[in-house]
Design a protein around this motif. Structure first.
Motif, PDB file in Angstrom:
ATOM      1  N   ARG A 181       0.833  -1.213   0.000  1.00  0.00           N
ATOM      2  CA  ARG A 181       0.000   0.000   0.000  1.00  0.00           C
ATOM      3  C   ARG A 181       0.860   1.252   0.000  1.00  0.00           C
ATOM      4  NH1 ARG A 181      -4.361  -1.784   4.583  1.00  0.00           N
ATOM      5  NH2 ARG A 181      -5.543  -3.235   3.286  1.00  0.00           N
ATOM      6  N   ALA A 182       1.932   1.254   0.790  1.00  0.00           N
ATOM      7  CA  ALA A 182       2.797   2.434   0.848  1.00  0.00           C
ATOM      8  C   ALA A 182       3.446   2.695  -0.508  1.00  0.00           C
ATOM      9  CB  ALA A 182       3.860   2.244   1.917  1.00  0.00           C
ATOM     10  N   ARG A 183       3.896   1.659  -1.170  1.00  0.00           N
ATOM     11  CA  ARG A 183       4.520   1.832  -2.490  1.00  0.00           C
ATOM     12  C   ARG A 183       3.508   2.309  -3.522  1.00  0.00           C
ATOM     13  NH1 ARG A 183       9.008  -2.989  -2.870  1.00  0.00           N
ATOM     14  NH2 ARG A 183      10.306  -2.116  -1.219  1.00  0.00           N
ATOM     15  N   GLN A 184       2.275   1.816  -3.445  1.00  0.00           N
ATOM     16  CA  GLN A 184       1.233   2.238  -4.379  1.00  0.00           C
ATOM     17  C   GLN A 184       0.887   3.714  -4.194  1.00  0.00           C
ATOM     18  OE1 GLN A 184      -0.209   0.488  -6.908  1.00  0.00           O
ATOM     19  NE2 GLN A 184       1.312  -1.092  -6.445  1.00  0.00           N
ATOM     20  N   LEU A 185       0.948   4.183  -2.950  1.00  0.00           N
ATOM     21  CA  LEU A 185       0.603   5.576  -2.651  1.00  0.00           C
ATOM     22  C   LEU A 185       1.822   6.501  -2.670  1.00  0.00           C
ATOM     23  CD1 LEU A 185      -1.901   4.907   0.272  1.00  0.00           C
ATOM     24  CD2 LEU A 185      -2.442   5.477  -2.105  1.00  0.00           C
ATOM     25  N   GLY A 186       3.004   5.943  -2.880  1.00  0.00           N
ATOM     26  CA  GLY A 186       4.218   6.757  -2.924  1.00  0.00           C
ATOM     27  C   GLY A 186       4.681   7.230  -1.557  1.00  0.00           C
ATOM     28  N   GLU A 187       4.290   6.540  -0.530  1.00  0.00           N
ATOM     29  CA  GLU A 187       4.679   6.892   0.839  1.00  0.00           C
ATOM     30  C   GLU A 187       5.901   6.077   1.251  1.00  0.00           C
ATOM     31  OE1 GLU A 187       1.236   6.034   3.139  1.00  0.00           O
ATOM     32  OE2 GLU A 187       0.097   7.718   2.321  1.00  0.00           O
ATOM     33  N   PRO A 188       6.586   6.490   2.307  1.00  0.00           N
ATOM     34  CA  PRO A 188       7.728   5.697   2.777  1.00  0.00           C
ATOM     35  C   PRO A 188       7.269   4.342   3.321  1.00  0.00           C
ATOM     36  CG  PRO A 188       7.350   7.583   4.217  1.00  0.00           C
ATOM     37  CD  PRO A 188       6.410   7.716   3.061  1.00  0.00           C
ATOM     38  N   VAL A 189       8.097   3.345   3.108  1.00  0.00           N
ATOM     39  CA  VAL A 189       7.789   1.982   3.547  1.00  0.00           C
ATOM     40  C   VAL A 189       7.948   1.893   5.065  1.00  0.00           C
ATOM     41  CG1 VAL A 189       8.464  -0.427   3.308  1.00  0.00           C
ATOM     42  CG2 VAL A 189       8.594   1.103   1.340  1.00  0.00           C
ATOM     43  N   PRO A 190       7.004   1.252   5.764  1.00  0.00           N
ATOM     44  CA  PRO A 190       7.128   1.114   7.223  1.00  0.00           C
ATOM     45  C   PRO A 190       8.286   0.183   7.576  1.00  0.00           C
ATOM     46  CG  PRO A 190       5.266  -0.160   6.434  1.00  0.00           C
ATOM     47  CD  PRO A 190       5.781   0.612   5.261  1.00  0.00           C
ATOM     48  N   PRO A 191       8.875   0.353   8.764  1.00  0.00           N
ATOM     49  CA  PRO A 191       9.974  -0.530   9.157  1.00  0.00           C
ATOM     50  C   PRO A 191       9.481  -1.961   9.354  1.00  0.00           C
ATOM     51  CG  PRO A 191       9.326   0.853  10.993  1.00  0.00           C
ATOM     52  CD  PRO A 191       8.559   1.327   9.805  1.00  0.00           C
ATOM     53  N   ALA A 192      10.367  -2.889   9.151  1.00  0.00           N
ATOM     54  CA  ALA A 192      10.023  -4.302   9.322  1.00  0.00           C
ATOM     55  C   ALA A 192       9.733  -4.594  10.793  1.00  0.00           C
ATOM     56  CB  ALA A 192      11.180  -5.173   8.844  1.00  0.00           C
ATOM     57  N   PRO A 193       8.871  -5.561  11.059  1.00  0.00           N
ATOM     58  CA  PRO A 193       8.598  -5.915  12.460  1.00  0.00           C
ATOM     59  C   PRO A 193       9.864  -6.378  13.166  1.00  0.00           C
ATOM     60  CG  PRO A 193       7.167  -7.136  10.943  1.00  0.00           C
ATOM     61  CD  PRO A 193       8.125  -6.365  10.129  1.00  0.00           C
ATOM     62  N   GLY A 194      10.089  -5.863  14.348  1.00  0.00           N
ATOM     63  CA  GLY A 194      11.264  -6.254  15.118  1.00  0.00           C
ATOM     64  C   GLY A 194      12.515  -5.478  14.764  1.00  0.00           C
ATOM     65  N   ALA A 195      12.417  -4.487  13.868  1.00  0.00           N
ATOM     66  CA  ALA A 195      13.604  -3.752  13.433  1.00  0.00           C
ATOM     67  C   ALA A 195      14.214  -2.906  14.555  1.00  0.00           C
ATOM     68  CB  ALA A 195      13.262  -2.856  12.244  1.00  0.00           C
ATOM     69  N   HIS A 196      13.380  -2.487  15.498  1.00  0.00           N
ATOM     70  CA  HIS A 196      13.872  -1.590  16.553  1.00  0.00           C
ATOM     71  C   HIS A 196      13.781  -2.210  17.947  1.00  0.00           C
ATOM     72  CE1 HIS A 196      14.090   1.542  13.560  1.00  0.00           C
ATOM     73  NE2 HIS A 196      12.828   1.296  13.217  1.00  0.00           N
ATOM     74  N   GLN A 198      16.790  -1.470  20.287  1.00  0.00           N
ATOM     75  CA  GLN A 198      16.822  -0.075  20.710  1.00  0.00           C
ATOM     76  C   GLN A 198      15.816   0.148  21.849  1.00  0.00           C
ATOM     77  OE1 GLN A 198      15.990   2.706  17.581  1.00  0.00           O
ATOM     78  NE2 GLN A 198      16.140   4.466  18.925  1.00  0.00           N
ATOM     79  N   VAL A 199      14.660  -0.461  21.759  1.00  0.00           N
ATOM     80  CA  VAL A 199      13.655  -0.342  22.815  1.00  0.00           C
ATOM     81  C   VAL A 199      14.168  -0.953  24.110  1.00  0.00           C
ATOM     82  CG1 VAL A 199      11.351  -1.091  23.525  1.00  0.00           C
ATOM     83  CG2 VAL A 199      11.724  -0.252  21.208  1.00  0.00           C
ATOM     84  N   VAL A 200      14.815  -2.109  24.037  1.00  0.00           N
ATOM     85  CA  VAL A 200      15.350  -2.764  25.225  1.00  0.00           C
ATOM     86  C   VAL A 200      16.418  -1.893  25.878  1.00  0.00           C
ATOM     87  CG1 VAL A 200      16.696  -4.752  26.021  1.00  0.00           C
ATOM     88  CG2 VAL A 200      14.799  -5.083  24.443  1.00  0.00           C
ATOM     89  N   ARG A 201      17.313  -1.312  25.078  1.00  0.00           N
ATOM     90  CA  ARG A 201      18.353  -0.430  25.635  1.00  0.00           C
ATOM     91  C   ARG A 201      17.738   0.794  26.313  1.00  0.00           C
ATOM     92  NH1 ARG A 201      20.539  -0.544  20.525  1.00  0.00           N
ATOM     93  NH2 ARG A 201      21.633  -2.473  20.237  1.00  0.00           N
TER      94      ARG A 201
END
Length: 71
Positions: free
Chosen positions: A13-28, A31-34
Motif C-alpha cells: 500500500r505504501a509503495r502504491q501511494l508513494g509513501e515511505p515503507v514502514p519498518p520491518a517488524p522487530g527492526a527496533h 533499541q527499545v530494550v536499551r
C-alpha cells in the motif's frame, strides 16, 4: 493475518501511494530494550538506589565466593 502478511500488505500500500515503507517488524527491538534499561537505571539513580547491572552482579558473586575446603 500474521504479522509478516500485515507488513507485506502495508509495504504494498505504501509503495502504491508513494509513501515511505514502514519498518520491518522487530527492526527496533534492541533499541527499545536499551532505552528501557537506561530508563530503569535513571529511575534508580534519581531514587537514590544503586543501579544494578552485570558488573555489579559479577562482583557480588566474586566477593561472596567461599573458599573450597580440602578433602
Amino acid at each position: 493475518m500474521s504479522i509478516t502478511q500485515h507488513h507485506l500488505l502495508d509495504t504494498y500500500r505504501a509503495r502504491q501511494l508513494g509513501e515511505p515503507v514502514p519498518p520491518a517488524p522487530g527492526a527496533h527491538d534492541w533499541q527499545v530494550v536499551r532505552e528501557w534499561r537506561d530508563h530503569r537505571q535513571f529511575r534508580a539513580a534519581v531514587a537514590g538506589r544503586p543501579a544494578h547491572g552485570r558488573i555489579r552482579q559479577a562482583l557480588g558473586r566474586w566477593l561472596h565466593m567461599r573458599p573450597h575446603s580440602p578433602r
